[in-house]
Motif scaffolding. Structure first.
Motif, PDB file in Angstrom:
ATOM      1  N   VAL A   1     -21.865 -57.086 -22.138  1.00 61.60           N
ATOM      2  CA  VAL A   1     -21.200 -58.392 -22.227  1.00 61.60           C
ATOM      3  C   VAL A   1     -20.235 -58.594 -21.060  1.00 61.60           C
ATOM      4  CG1 VAL A   1     -19.708 -59.843 -23.664  1.00 61.60           C
ATOM      5  CG2 VAL A   1     -21.336 -58.251 -24.747  1.00 61.60           C
ATOM      6  N   SER A   2     -20.282 -59.761 -20.459  1.00 61.88           N
ATOM      7  CA  SER A   2     -19.247 -60.089 -19.471  1.00 61.88           C
ATOM      8  C   SER A   2     -18.829 -61.545 -19.609  1.00 61.88           C
ATOM      9  CB  SER A   2     -19.715 -59.783 -18.038  1.00 61.88           C
ATOM     10  OG  SER A   2     -20.840 -60.550 -17.686  1.00 61.88           O
ATOM     11  N   VAL A   3     -17.651 -61.814 -19.094  1.00 60.38           N
ATOM     12  CA  VAL A   3     -17.074 -63.143 -19.135  1.00 60.38           C
ATOM     13  C   VAL A   3     -17.810 -64.051 -18.154  1.00 60.38           C
ATOM     14  CG1 VAL A   3     -15.042 -64.370 -18.290  1.00 60.38           C
ATOM     15  CG2 VAL A   3     -14.775 -62.444 -19.855  1.00 60.38           C
ATOM     16  N   GLY A   4     -18.016 -65.312 -18.574  1.00 53.13           N
ATOM     17  CA  GLY A   4     -18.599 -66.270 -17.651  1.00 53.13           C
ATOM     18  C   GLY A   4     -17.520 -67.189 -17.111  1.00 53.13           C
ATOM     19  N   HIS A   5     -17.027 -68.073 -17.971  1.00 53.13           N
ATOM     20  CA  HIS A   5     -16.061 -69.109 -17.581  1.00 53.13           C
ATOM     21  C   HIS A   5     -15.285 -69.538 -18.819  1.00 53.13           C
ATOM     22  CE1 HIS A   5     -14.559 -72.517 -15.227  1.00 53.13           C
ATOM     23  NE2 HIS A   5     -15.074 -73.403 -16.053  1.00 53.13           N
TER      24      HIS A   5
ATOM     25  N   GLY B   1     -18.636 -76.912 -16.647  1.00 52.93           N
ATOM     26  CA  GLY B   1     -17.296 -76.970 -17.215  1.00 52.93           C
ATOM     27  C   GLY B   1     -17.230 -76.367 -18.607  1.00 52.93           C
ATOM     28  N   LEU B   2     -18.361 -75.915 -19.125  1.00 52.59           N
ATOM     29  CA  LEU B   2     -18.419 -75.362 -20.485  1.00 52.59           C
ATOM     30  C   LEU B   2     -17.963 -73.903 -20.509  1.00 52.59           C
ATOM     31  CD1 LEU B   2     -21.991 -76.701 -21.407  1.00 52.59           C
ATOM     32  CD2 LEU B   2     -19.824 -77.543 -22.352  1.00 52.59           C
ATOM     33  N   PRO B   3     -17.433 -73.449 -21.653  1.00 48.15           N
ATOM     34  CA  PRO B   3     -17.157 -72.016 -21.795  1.00 48.15           C
ATOM     35  C   PRO B   3     -18.481 -71.252 -21.831  1.00 48.15           C
ATOM     36  CG  PRO B   3     -16.788 -73.161 -23.881  1.00 48.15           C
ATOM     37  CD  PRO B   3     -17.034 -74.216 -22.843  1.00 48.15           C
ATOM     38  N   THR B   4     -18.580 -70.174 -21.062  1.00 49.17           N
ATOM     39  CA  THR B   4     -19.831 -69.398 -20.999  1.00 49.17           C
ATOM     40  C   THR B   4     -19.551 -67.905 -21.016  1.00 49.17           C
ATOM     41  OG1 THR B   4     -19.795 -69.334 -18.575  1.00 49.17           O
ATOM     42  CG2 THR B   4     -20.961 -71.181 -19.566  1.00 49.17           C
ATOM     43  N   ILE B   5     -20.531 -67.153 -21.524  1.00 49.47           N
ATOM     44  CA  ILE B   5     -20.488 -65.686 -21.440  1.00 49.47           C
ATOM     45  C   ILE B   5     -21.883 -65.194 -21.060  1.00 49.47           C
ATOM     46  CG2 ILE B   5     -18.713 -65.552 -23.222  1.00 49.47           C
ATOM     47  CD1 ILE B   5     -20.837 -64.467 -25.148  1.00 49.47           C
ATOM     48  N   GLY B   6     -21.947 -63.958 -20.584  1.00 46.53           N
ATOM     49  CA  GLY B   6     -23.229 -63.354 -20.251  1.00 46.53           C
ATOM     50  C   GLY B   6     -23.471 -62.148 -21.137  1.00 46.53           C
ATOM     51  N   VAL B   7     -24.672 -62.051 -21.684  1.00 48.60           N
ATOM     52  CA  VAL B   7     -25.056 -60.884 -22.468  1.00 48.60           C
ATOM     53  C   VAL B   7     -26.355 -60.342 -21.862  1.00 48.60           C
ATOM     54  CG1 VAL B   7     -25.678 -59.981 -24.734  1.00 48.60           C
ATOM     55  CG2 VAL B   7     -24.021 -61.858 -24.550  1.00 48.60           C
ATOM     56  N   ALA B   8     -26.258 -59.172 -21.218  1.00 49.87           N
ATOM     57  CA  ALA B   8     -27.409 -58.598 -20.525  1.00 49.87           C
ATOM     58  C   ALA B   8     -27.971 -57.406 -21.286  1.00 49.87           C
ATOM     59  CB  ALA B   8     -26.996 -58.172 -19.113  1.00 49.87           C
ATOM     60  N   LYS B   9     -29.237 -57.129 -21.045  1.00 45.31           N
ATOM     61  CA  LYS B   9     -29.914 -56.037 -21.735  1.00 45.31           C
ATOM     62  C   LYS B   9     -29.851 -54.733 -20.951  1.00 45.31           C
ATOM     63  CE  LYS B   9     -33.652 -58.698 -21.969  1.00 45.31           C
ATOM     64  NZ  LYS B   9     -33.040 -59.990 -21.596  1.00 45.31           N
ATOM     65  N   ASN B  10     -29.478 -54.822 -19.673  1.00 45.95           N
ATOM     66  CA  ASN B  10     -29.399 -53.634 -18.825  1.00 45.95           C
ATOM     67  C   ASN B  10     -28.066 -53.580 -18.076  1.00 45.95           C
ATOM     68  OD1 ASN B  10     -32.242 -52.596 -19.164  1.00 45.95           O
ATOM     69  ND2 ASN B  10     -32.642 -54.670 -18.425  1.00 45.95           N
ATOM     70  N   PRO B  11     -27.629 -52.370 -17.707  1.00 44.67           N
ATOM     71  CA  PRO B  11     -26.324 -52.200 -17.053  1.00 44.67           C
ATOM     72  C   PRO B  11     -26.292 -52.610 -15.587  1.00 44.67           C
ATOM     73  CG  PRO B  11     -27.396 -50.080 -17.327  1.00 44.67           C
ATOM     74  CD  PRO B  11     -28.237 -51.069 -18.070  1.00 44.67           C
ATOM     75  N   PHE B  12     -27.412 -53.087 -15.033  1.00 51.01           N
ATOM     76  CA  PHE B  12     -27.445 -53.537 -13.639  1.00 51.01           C
ATOM     77  C   PHE B  12     -26.968 -52.382 -12.758  1.00 51.01           C
ATOM     78  CE2 PHE B  12     -26.146 -57.446 -10.821  1.00 51.01           C
ATOM     79  CZ  PHE B  12     -27.257 -57.242 -10.050  1.00 51.01           C
ATOM     80  N   THR B  13     -26.014 -52.615 -11.885  1.00 52.60           N
ATOM     81  CA  THR B  13     -25.556 -51.534 -10.994  1.00 52.60           C
ATOM     82  C   THR B  13     -24.296 -50.862 -11.522  1.00 52.60           C
ATOM     83  OG1 THR B  13     -24.208 -53.074  -9.728  1.00 52.60           O
ATOM     84  CG2 THR B  13     -26.461 -52.768  -8.990  1.00 52.60           C
ATOM     85  N   PHE B  14     -23.909 -51.239 -12.737  1.00 50.15           N
ATOM     86  CA  PHE B  14     -22.629 -50.757 -13.250  1.00 50.15           C
ATOM     87  C   PHE B  14     -22.777 -49.472 -14.060  1.00 50.15           C
ATOM     88  CE2 PHE B  14     -22.619 -55.391 -12.844  1.00 50.15           C
ATOM     89  CZ  PHE B  14     -21.726 -55.498 -11.788  1.00 50.15           C
ATOM     90  N   THR B  15     -21.639 -48.839 -14.323  1.00 48.43           N
ATOM     91  CA  THR B  15     -21.653 -47.580 -15.071  1.00 48.43           C
ATOM     92  C   THR B  15     -20.882 -47.742 -16.373  1.00 48.43           C
ATOM     93  OG1 THR B  15     -19.642 -46.808 -13.962  1.00 48.43           O
ATOM     94  CG2 THR B  15     -21.737 -46.246 -12.931  1.00 48.43           C
ATOM     95  N   TYR B  16     -21.201 -46.891 -17.328  1.00 42.96           N
ATOM     96  CA  TYR B  16     -20.494 -46.948 -18.614  1.00 42.96           C
ATOM     97  C   TYR B  16     -20.700 -45.648 -19.362  1.00 42.96           C
ATOM     98  CZ  TYR B  16     -25.042 -47.600 -20.874  1.00 42.96           C
ATOM     99  OH  TYR B  16     -26.334 -47.425 -21.318  1.00 42.96           O
TER     100      TYR B  16
ATOM    101  N   TYR C   1     -25.598 -61.772 -16.523  1.00 44.31           N
ATOM    102  CA  TYR C   1     -24.190 -61.466 -16.315  1.00 44.31           C
ATOM    103  C   TYR C   1     -23.348 -62.636 -15.847  1.00 44.31           C
ATOM    104  CZ  TYR C   1     -24.692 -56.446 -16.952  1.00 44.31           C
ATOM    105  OH  TYR C   1     -24.894 -55.209 -17.487  1.00 44.31           O
ATOM    106  N   GLY C   2     -22.040 -62.496 -16.016  1.00 44.88           N
ATOM    107  CA  GLY C   2     -21.089 -63.463 -15.488  1.00 44.88           C
ATOM    108  C   GLY C   2     -20.251 -62.781 -14.416  1.00 44.88           C
ATOM    109  N   LEU C   3     -19.049 -62.360 -14.796  1.00 43.23           N
ATOM    110  CA  LEU C   3     -18.156 -61.673 -13.862  1.00 43.23           C
ATOM    111  C   LEU C   3     -18.722 -60.349 -13.364  1.00 43.23           C
ATOM    112  CD1 LEU C   3     -14.347 -61.239 -14.634  1.00 43.23           C
ATOM    113  CD2 LEU C   3     -15.490 -61.966 -12.545  1.00 43.23           C
ATOM    114  N   ALA C   4     -19.520 -59.698 -14.187  1.00 39.31           N
ATOM    115  CA  ALA C   4     -20.111 -58.422 -13.774  1.00 39.31           C
ATOM    116  C   ALA C   4     -21.224 -58.731 -12.774  1.00 39.31           C
ATOM    117  CB  ALA C   4     -20.654 -57.677 -14.993  1.00 39.31           C
ATOM    118  N   HIS C   5     -20.854 -58.760 -11.520  1.00 43.46           N
ATOM    119  CA  HIS C   5     -21.757 -59.229 -10.466  1.00 43.46           C
ATOM    120  C   HIS C   5     -21.224 -58.718  -9.134  1.00 43.46           C
ATOM    121  CE1 HIS C   5     -23.135 -62.261  -7.474  1.00 43.46           C
ATOM    122  NE2 HIS C   5     -24.217 -62.325  -8.226  1.00 43.46           N
ATOM    123  N   PRO C   6     -22.108 -58.478  -8.173  1.00 40.86           N
ATOM    124  CA  PRO C   6     -21.659 -57.934  -6.879  1.00 40.86           C
ATOM    125  C   PRO C   6     -20.526 -58.743  -6.254  1.00 40.86           C
ATOM    126  CG  PRO C   6     -24.054 -57.900  -7.001  1.00 40.86           C
ATOM    127  CD  PRO C   6     -23.570 -58.601  -8.242  1.00 40.86           C
ATOM    128  N   ARG C   7     -20.565 -60.069  -6.415  1.00 42.50           N
ATOM    129  CA  ARG C   7     -19.500 -60.927  -5.861  1.00 42.50           C
ATOM    130  C   ARG C   7     -18.710 -61.594  -6.978  1.00 42.50           C
ATOM    131  NH1 ARG C   7     -23.633 -60.628  -2.864  1.00 42.50           N
ATOM    132  NH2 ARG C   7     -24.829 -62.108  -4.103  1.00 42.50           N
TER     133      ARG C   7
END
Length: 229
Positions: free
Chosen positions: A185-189, A135-150, A116-122
DNA sequence: GCGACAG
DNA sequence: ATCTTGTCGC
């Protein structure tokens, strides 16, 4: 393949790691759209572990975004720099991933992380942390929803649903293959969420997991196997 | 206090 | 992440 040691001053405790996240999170850039999908290069990074030996191997595989053909790759091995703690994954993966990225002989373009990127406790997961450090553009693609809901996205490929932390959309559940469990999917930078999802979908024409991550995953596993003593 | 929890 | 055989299917 390069060898890396744990950086001087690397956090040794959970408290220090959380403090480092709080000190760096303000540097994340969220107001850039990001590179146009289907053009330039996209780089997948992933890590494999041998906790028995305390060894970690990372891989970075650069793909041509238009054809998904690999155009460059690099690996790095090192000692495990942090235990796995939910919310502190970056401190376990980043030193070796950075070394692999630095060993590439060309610009990585957009970096796709396994997590994950932005999808994170902090709001500062692996992808955001790696983005701030490089400084590179980044994204996060995770296989599990972690603590989030959808809510379950519709069945067709390309369907999405918000990934929620309470009422806040921190990412998106994206169906990369019809009728198959979505990826998260979440935004990184320096990339917007919509562009991040578009890249992820373009990277997964045939399998649930993006081609970038699949390639990096198999390469770092091989690098780990071929590591002796 | 107890459980859940990216990889 | 990693531990692990067979098995269903293209």
């Amino acid at each position: 393949m390069t060898t890396v040691r744990i950086p001087a001053g690397w956090p040794a405790t959970e408290e220090a790691a959380r403090a480092a996240q709080d000190a760096l999170r303000g540097r994340v850039v969220l107001d850039e759209p990001g590179p146009p999908p289907g053009t330039g290069r996209v780089t997948g990074v992933d890590v494999a572990y041998d906790d028995e030996r305390g060894v970690v191997a990372a891989a970075a595989v650069v793909l041509d975004a238009a054809t998904l053909a690999p155009v460059a790759e690099a690996t790095a091995v090192g000692e495990v720099s942090f235990p796995y703690v939910p919310g502190l994954l970056a401190f376990r993966e980043i030193p070796t991933v950075l070394a692999a990225l630095e060993a590439l002989d060309r610009d990585p373009g957009l970096v796709v992380c396994d997590g994950y990127g932005l999808a994170h406790p902090r709001r500062f997961g692996l992808a955001s942390h790696l983005g701030v450090l490089t400084g590179l553009p980044t994204i996060g693609v995770a296989k599990n929803p972690f603590t989030f809901t959808y809510e379950e996205p519709d069945a067709p490929r390309g369907s999405t649903a918000p990934l929620l932390a309470g009422a806040e959309e921190v990412g998106r559940a994206l169906r990369t293959q019809a009728g198959v469990k979505p990826v998260f999917v979440s935004v990184g930078h320096r990339v917007s969420l919509g562009i991040a999802c578009a890249h992820t979908l373009a990277l997964a024409p045939k399998y649930r997991i993006p081609e970038s991550t699949r390639r990096a995953d198999s390469l770092c596993r091989r690098a780990l196997r071929e590591t002796v003593a």
